[in-house]
Design a protein around this motif. Structure first.
Motif, short mmCIF file in Angstrom:
data_model
loop_
_atom_site.label_atom_id
_atom_site.label_comp_id
_atom_site.label_asym_id
_atom_site.label_seq_id
_atom_site.Cartn_x
_atom_site.Cartn_y
_atom_site.Cartn_z
N PRO A 50 0.84 -1.20 0.00
CA PRO A 50 0.00 0.00 0.00
C PRO A 50 0.87 1.25 0.00
N LEU A 51 0.48 2.24 -0.75
CA LEU A 51 1.20 3.51 -0.80
C LEU A 51 0.37 4.60 -0.16
N VAL A 52 1.07 5.53 0.50
CA VAL A 52 0.41 6.68 1.07
C VAL A 52 0.04 7.61 -0.08
N LYS A 53 -1.20 8.08 -0.10
CA LYS A 53 -1.62 8.95 -1.20
C LYS A 53 -0.84 10.26 -1.15
N THR A 62 4.47 8.45 -4.03
CA THR A 62 5.81 8.24 -3.47
C THR A 62 5.80 7.01 -2.58
N ARG A 63 6.98 6.60 -2.16
CA ARG A 63 7.11 5.45 -1.27
C ARG A 63 7.34 5.91 0.18
N GLU A 64 6.87 7.09 0.49
CA GLU A 64 7.00 7.59 1.86
C GLU A 64 6.14 6.76 2.79
N TYR A 65 6.35 6.94 4.08
CA TYR A 65 5.55 6.23 5.06
C TYR A 65 4.95 7.21 6.05
N VAL A 66 3.92 6.74 6.73
CA VAL A 66 3.26 7.51 7.78
C VAL A 66 3.14 6.61 8.99
N ILE A 67 3.53 7.13 10.15
CA ILE A 67 3.34 6.41 11.41
C ILE A 67 2.20 7.10 12.15
N GLN A 68 1.17 6.33 12.48
CA GLN A 68 0.00 6.89 13.14
C GLN A 68 -0.17 6.21 14.50
N THR A 69 -0.35 7.00 15.54
CA THR A 69 -0.52 6.47 16.88
C THR A 69 -1.91 6.82 17.40
N LYS A 80 9.04 1.24 2.22
CA LYS A 80 9.66 0.31 1.28
C LYS A 80 10.68 -0.55 2.02
N TRP A 81 11.04 -1.67 1.43
CA TRP A 81 11.95 -2.61 2.08
C TRP A 81 13.29 -1.98 2.43
N THR A 82 13.82 -1.13 1.58
CA THR A 82 15.15 -0.58 1.82
C THR A 82 15.20 0.37 3.01
N THR A 83 14.06 0.86 3.45
CA THR A 83 14.03 1.76 4.61
C THR A 83 13.34 1.10 5.81
#
Length: 95
Positions: A50-53, A62-69, A80-83
């Motif tokens: 899944p990709l962040v819109k 993009t292949r950015e990520y979001v951390i939600q608490t 992505k796997w490399t990060t």
């Protein structure tokens, strides 16, 4: 069932594209002395992520990520796997 923007249904079998297989064979044959061909392949696998819109155009996402608490629940979207290792360290710091 609703179709994804790329024309695939969620229930469709996920498999590598022919172009991906041929590209990997080409790279392998470039670096190794004993060349292989497609009939030498005994197993393939593929997956979806899944990709962040980040754009209305799915091809520009993009292949950015979001951390939600949310209280004691930490959810990670995208990445992505490399990060993955760096991302895991950030999640651990939140715990």
């Amino acid at each position: 069932m609703e179709q994804l923007k790329l024309g695939k249904k969620i229930a469709d079998k996920i498999k590598p594209a022919q172009s991906e297989i041929l590209n990997l064979l080409s790279v392998y044959n470039y670096y190794f002395i004993d060349s292989i061909v497609e009939k030498d392949i005994v197993k393939v696998f593929s997956g979806v992520r899944p990709l962040v819109k980040s754009s209305n155009d799915v091809n520009k996402a993009t292949r950015e990520y979001v951390i939600q608490t949310n209280k004691n629940l930490i959810s990670v979207f995208g990445g992505k796997w490399t990060t993955a290792r760096a991302l895991a360290k950030k999640v651990v710091k939140r715990i």
